[in-house]
Write an enzyme that holds these catalytic residues in place. Structure first.
Site, short mmCIF file in Angstrom:
data_model
loop_
_atom_site.label_atom_id
_atom_site.label_comp_id
_atom_site.label_asym_id
_atom_site.label_seq_id
_atom_site.Cartn_x
_atom_site.Cartn_y
_atom_site.Cartn_z
N ARG A 23 0.85 -1.19 0.00
CA ARG A 23 0.00 0.00 0.00
C ARG A 23 0.89 1.24 0.00
O ARG A 23 1.97 1.23 0.58
CB ARG A 23 -0.86 -0.05 1.26
CG ARG A 23 -1.95 0.95 1.36
CD ARG A 23 -2.84 0.66 2.56
NE ARG A 23 -3.70 -0.48 2.27
CZ ARG A 23 -4.00 -1.44 3.14
NH1 ARG A 23 -3.51 -1.40 4.37
NH2 ARG A 23 -4.79 -2.43 2.79
N ASN A 87 -0.29 -1.10 13.19
CA ASN A 87 0.23 -2.12 12.28
C ASN A 87 1.46 -2.77 12.90
O ASN A 87 2.40 -2.06 13.25
CB ASN A 87 0.66 -1.49 10.95
CG ASN A 87 -0.47 -0.84 10.21
OD1 ASN A 87 -1.38 -1.52 9.76
ND2 ASN A 87 -0.42 0.47 10.08
N ASP A 103 4.92 -4.65 6.32
CA ASP A 103 3.69 -4.95 7.04
C ASP A 103 3.64 -6.44 7.35
O ASP A 103 3.77 -7.26 6.45
CB ASP A 103 2.49 -4.54 6.18
CG ASP A 103 1.17 -4.83 6.85
OD1 ASP A 103 0.59 -3.89 7.41
OD2 ASP A 103 0.72 -6.00 6.82
N ASP A 105 0.97 -8.05 8.76
CA ASP A 105 -0.40 -8.54 8.79
C ASP A 105 -1.17 -8.26 10.08
O ASP A 105 -2.31 -7.83 10.02
CB ASP A 105 -0.48 -10.06 8.50
CG ASP A 105 0.37 -10.47 7.33
OD1 ASP A 105 0.25 -9.85 6.27
OD2 ASP A 105 1.19 -11.40 7.49
N ASP A 107 -2.75 -6.56 13.22
CA ASP A 107 -3.14 -5.18 13.51
C ASP A 107 -3.86 -5.15 14.85
O ASP A 107 -4.47 -6.14 15.26
CB ASP A 107 -4.09 -4.63 12.44
CG ASP A 107 -3.49 -4.69 11.04
OD1 ASP A 107 -2.43 -4.07 10.84
OD2 ASP A 107 -4.06 -5.38 10.17
N ASP A 120 -6.63 -9.86 12.26
CA ASP A 120 -5.92 -10.49 11.14
C ASP A 120 -4.93 -11.57 11.54
O ASP A 120 -3.93 -11.81 10.84
CB ASP A 120 -5.23 -9.43 10.27
CG ASP A 120 -6.21 -8.42 9.69
OD1 ASP A 120 -7.38 -8.81 9.47
OD2 ASP A 120 -5.82 -7.27 9.48
N GLU A 123 -4.74 -14.04 8.69
CA GLU A 123 -3.92 -13.53 7.58
C GLU A 123 -2.43 -13.68 7.91
O GLU A 123 -1.63 -14.06 7.06
CB GLU A 123 -4.27 -12.06 7.33
CG GLU A 123 -3.53 -11.45 6.16
CD GLU A 123 -3.86 -9.97 5.97
OE1 GLU A 123 -3.12 -9.32 5.22
OE2 GLU A 123 -4.84 -9.47 6.56
#
EC number: 3.6.1.15
Length: 176
Positions: A23, A87, A103, A105, A107, A120, A123
């Site tokens: 992102r 994050n 990142d 994953d 959070d 997450d 994830e």
């Protein structure tokens, strides 16, 4: 590695462990920049996802990055109060292109009453397998989740009662 200067406008790039872009935030104004700490702010900035989709942030946000911690914190100013999105990530790096981090994953969403939710985890488990996170990453991230939740309970760092409001006032000086 240098660091961004106060008043400078920079991009923020988030990557995944495998080096792929995750992102990008188009513009963040630096409010404080040192070797170990960067505080920035943005409002209605364009965010580009890895698949090329774009969206615009809805509210002013204060961003907190530290070179010694494996997390960054975004305090979002909303009508109901300050919400935080944390994050779990690598410490930041900065070059002439952008402020960058990886990142990982996980959070933590923190509500105005300082209750929070870890997000997450599924994830994280999936990407841990796919991208083969080394065991040391898991250890570091678990330690930093504990550190972050301790800060939340203690209202320390970016969670201090006046932190977001104080930095938002500073940001307004650059917007006018």
């Amino acid at each position: 590695m240098g660091f961004p200067k106060e008043g400078e406008k920079v991009q923020i790039h988030s990557y995944k462990h495998n080096g792929s872009i995750h992102r990008m935030w188009e513009e963040t104004t630096i409010l404080k920049g040192t070797q170990s700490l960067v505080i920035g702010a943005n409002d209605r900035t364009v965010v580009t996802e890895s698949d090329g989709r774009t969206w615009v942030t809805r509210e002013p946000a204060i961003c907190y990055f530290h070179a010694n911690y494996w997390f960054n914190v975004i305090g979002m100013l909303r009508e109901e109060g300050v919400y935080y999105y944390c994050n779990l990530s690598s410490p930041f790096a900065y070059d002439s292109e952008a402020l960058k981090y990886i990142d990982y994953d996980l959070d933590i969403k923190v509500y105005p009453d300082m209750t929070y939710t870890l997000l997450d985890e599924d994830e994280y488990e999936k990407h841990s397998q796919i991208m083969q996170y080394p065991p040391v990453i898991d250890t570091i991230l678990k330690r930093n989740v504990a550190h972050l939740t301790q800060w939340i309970h203690q209202r320390k760092g970016p969670f201090a009662p006046d932190f977001v409001d104080m930095w938002y006032e500073r940001y307004l000086m650059y917007r006018n």
